[in-house]
Every structure is written in structure tokens, then in C-alpha cells.
Design a protein around this motif. Structure first.
Motif, PDB file in Angstrom:
ATOM      1  N   ALA A 146       0.837  -1.210   0.000  1.00  0.00           N
ATOM      2  CA  ALA A 146       0.000   0.000   0.000  1.00  0.00           C
ATOM      3  C   ALA A 146       0.866   1.253   0.000  1.00  0.00           C
ATOM      4  CB  ALA A 146      -0.938  -0.006   1.202  1.00  0.00           C
ATOM      5  N   ALA A 147       1.961   1.231   0.746  1.00  0.00           N
ATOM      6  CA  ALA A 147       2.873   2.386   0.770  1.00  0.00           C
ATOM      7  C   ALA A 147       3.463   2.635  -0.618  1.00  0.00           C
ATOM      8  CB  ALA A 147       3.975   2.174   1.802  1.00  0.00           C
ATOM      9  N   ALA A 148       3.813   1.561  -1.323  1.00  0.00           N
ATOM     10  CA  ALA A 148       4.352   1.708  -2.673  1.00  0.00           C
ATOM     11  C   ALA A 148       3.300   2.291  -3.620  1.00  0.00           C
ATOM     12  CB  ALA A 148       4.857   0.362  -3.192  1.00  0.00           C
ATOM     13  N   VAL A 149       2.071   1.830  -3.498  1.00  0.00           N
ATOM     14  CA  VAL A 149       0.986   2.352  -4.332  1.00  0.00           C
ATOM     15  C   VAL A 149       0.774   3.841  -4.053  1.00  0.00           C
ATOM     16  CG1 VAL A 149      -1.533   2.298  -4.651  1.00  0.00           C
ATOM     17  CG2 VAL A 149      -0.202   0.173  -4.750  1.00  0.00           C
ATOM     18  N   ILE A 150       0.740   4.213  -2.783  1.00  0.00           N
ATOM     19  CA  ILE A 150       0.548   5.613  -2.415  1.00  0.00           C
ATOM     20  C   ILE A 150       1.655   6.473  -3.009  1.00  0.00           C
ATOM     21  CG2 ILE A 150       0.574   7.249  -0.478  1.00  0.00           C
ATOM     22  CD1 ILE A 150      -0.779   4.920   1.162  1.00  0.00           C
ATOM     23  N   SER A 151       2.880   6.005  -2.901  1.00  0.00           N
ATOM     24  CA  SER A 151       4.015   6.751  -3.443  1.00  0.00           C
ATOM     25  C   SER A 151       3.867   6.954  -4.949  1.00  0.00           C
ATOM     26  CB  SER A 151       5.322   6.015  -3.127  1.00  0.00           C
ATOM     27  OG  SER A 151       6.409   6.693  -3.687  1.00  0.00           O
ATOM     28  N   GLU A 152       3.521   5.895  -5.639  1.00  0.00           N
ATOM     29  CA  GLU A 152       3.370   5.997  -7.097  1.00  0.00           C
ATOM     30  C   GLU A 152       2.255   6.968  -7.475  1.00  0.00           C
ATOM     31  OE1 GLU A 152       5.234   4.723  -9.710  1.00  0.00           O
ATOM     32  OE2 GLU A 152       6.582   4.355  -8.038  1.00  0.00           O
ATOM     33  N   VAL A 153       1.133   6.890  -6.780  1.00  0.00           N
ATOM     34  CA  VAL A 153       0.000   7.754  -7.108  1.00  0.00           C
ATOM     35  C   VAL A 153       0.314   9.207  -6.772  1.00  0.00           C
ATOM     36  CG1 VAL A 153      -2.394   8.318  -6.517  1.00  0.00           C
ATOM     37  CG2 VAL A 153      -1.729   5.946  -6.954  1.00  0.00           C
ATOM     38  N   CYS A 154       0.903   9.446  -5.610  1.00  0.00           N
ATOM     39  CA  CYS A 154       1.165  10.823  -5.181  1.00  0.00           C
ATOM     40  C   CYS A 154       2.274  11.492  -5.965  1.00  0.00           C
ATOM     41  CB  CYS A 154       1.501  10.854  -3.693  1.00  0.00           C
ATOM     42  SG  CYS A 154       0.091  10.494  -2.656  1.00  0.00           S
ATOM     43  N   TYR A 155       3.310  10.743  -6.303  1.00  0.00           N
ATOM     44  CA  TYR A 155       4.456  11.363  -6.946  1.00  0.00           C
ATOM     45  C   TYR A 155       4.494  11.172  -8.457  1.00  0.00           C
ATOM     46  CZ  TYR A 155       5.816  12.303  -2.239  1.00  0.00           C
ATOM     47  OH  TYR A 155       5.811  12.763  -0.947  1.00  0.00           O
TER      48      TYR A 155
END
Length: 192
Positions: free
Chosen positions: A156-165
Motif C-alpha cells: 500500500a505504501a508503494a501504491v501511495i508513493s506511485e500515485v502521489c508522486y
């Protein structure tokens, strides 16, 4: 006399100007070479104003990362009853894409060009992943130390990073399908 709403908007604009100026300088000169005085001059405020908003240069440098993690924590922690963690996360991601962060590209560059800041961000990310594992474990009835909640939280942290950045590349439907499918393969309940 300034109304409370106007005062708050003025403070938010000043804070944003300080952060933007700092991030531009960190990306251009580097974190170590940039001083509070440099940031103040670029933001057209006094050095004292900078330190009133951000007591340290490190806190200023990590402000966007911390803002995102605080928002995600609030979204999943304060979700309404019956809403799963993944549903709350998806809702937050869709709102984030609808209102993209103005400093996403700059934040990515700052972290890429300043290894000491990237190390701090990675250490803080570890804490966020632990928080995610804890709430996922609570939802599943397992231990936060179990493999499943830790793995799901890291994904989930990786997904959040990809979506946000990288919002221009974000495909939330695919990202959430990935997370849901992964979570569905994990055993629920206490580990044997």
C-alpha cells in the motif's frame, strides 16, 4: 481587522511559499548548502517567519512527506464504521488525484538529489508501514508482526508513493485491484 478565515488562508499561502522556495533551493543547491536565510529571501519573508512555521530545516524539508503520511493516517484511522481500510485508502487516493499536489515533482527531485533526506524519508516510511500493518492486522484479526499485514502495508505504501508522486501515470483502479488481490491471498486471523 482580518477575519479568521482570511488569516488562515494567508498563513496557508505563506507556508506554501516557504515550502516551495525551500524545495526549489534544495533541488537546485542541495539541502546542506541551503540556509534558512536563503529560504526566507526566496519566499520573501523573514528568517524568523520561516522558523515560526518550521522549527528546523529538516522539518521543512520533510513537510510534504509528513503531510501525505498524516493525511493517509487520518483517512484510514478515522474512516466511518463498515468502510474497510482499502476502501478508505481508495477514497483518499481518488481525492488526491482530483486535487494533485503542486509540489509532487519537486518533492521527488528533492528526495532524489539529497540522499540524507531520502534516508530520513525511508526511516519515516518504515514507521508508516508499521502503522499500516497494525491497522490491517486489527481489521483481519491477526498480529501486526505477521507477514500478511506487513506485506500488505508495504505494498500500500508503494501504491501511495506511485500515485502521489506520479499522478499523471496513476491508474487507481489497477492499483486497488492489485492491493485487494494481494490482500485476498493472505491468510486472515492469527498466524499458525
Amino acid at each position: 481587522m482580518m477575519s479568521d478565515g482570511l488569516r488562515e488562508r494567508s498563513k496557508a499561502r505563506r507556508r506554501e511559499a516557504i515550502v516551495r522556495a525551500a524545495y526549489e533551493l534544495f533541488a537546485d543547491r542541495g539541502f546542506e548548502a541551503t540556509t534558512i536565510a536563503d529560504i526566507a529571501a526566496a519566499a520573501e519573508v523573514s528568517p524568523r517567519t520561516v522558523t515560526l512555521y518550521f522549527p528546523s530545516k529538516l522539518e521543512l524539508a520533510m513537510s510534504e512527506f509528513d503531510s501525505v503520511t498524516d493525511q493517509v493516517r487520518a483517512a484510514v484511522h478515522d474512516r466511518e464504521p463498515g468502510l474497510t481500510i482499502l476502501d478508505a485508502l481508495e477514497r483518499w487516493l481518488r481525492e488526491e488525484i482530483a486535487e494533485p499536489r503542486g509540489l509532487a515533482d519537486l518533492t521527488d527531485r528533492v528526495l532524489e538529489l539529497n540522499p540524507q533526506l531520502r534516508a530520513v524519508a525511508e526511516a519515516r516510511l518504515t514507521e508508516v508501514i508499521k502503522f499500516g500493518a497494525k491497522i490491517l492486522a486489527e481489521e483481519q484479526g491477526s498480529s501486526p508482526d505477521d507477514f500478511g499485514p506487513r506485506m500488505a502495508s508495504a505494498a500500500a505504501a508503494a501504491v501511495i508513493s506511485e500515485v502521489c508522486y506520479r499522478p499523471q501515470e496513476a491508474d487507481i483502479d489497477t492499483a486497488m485491484a492489485f492491493l485487494r488481490a494481494g490482500l485476498a491471498t493472505l491468510p486472515s486471523g492469527p498466524a499458525s
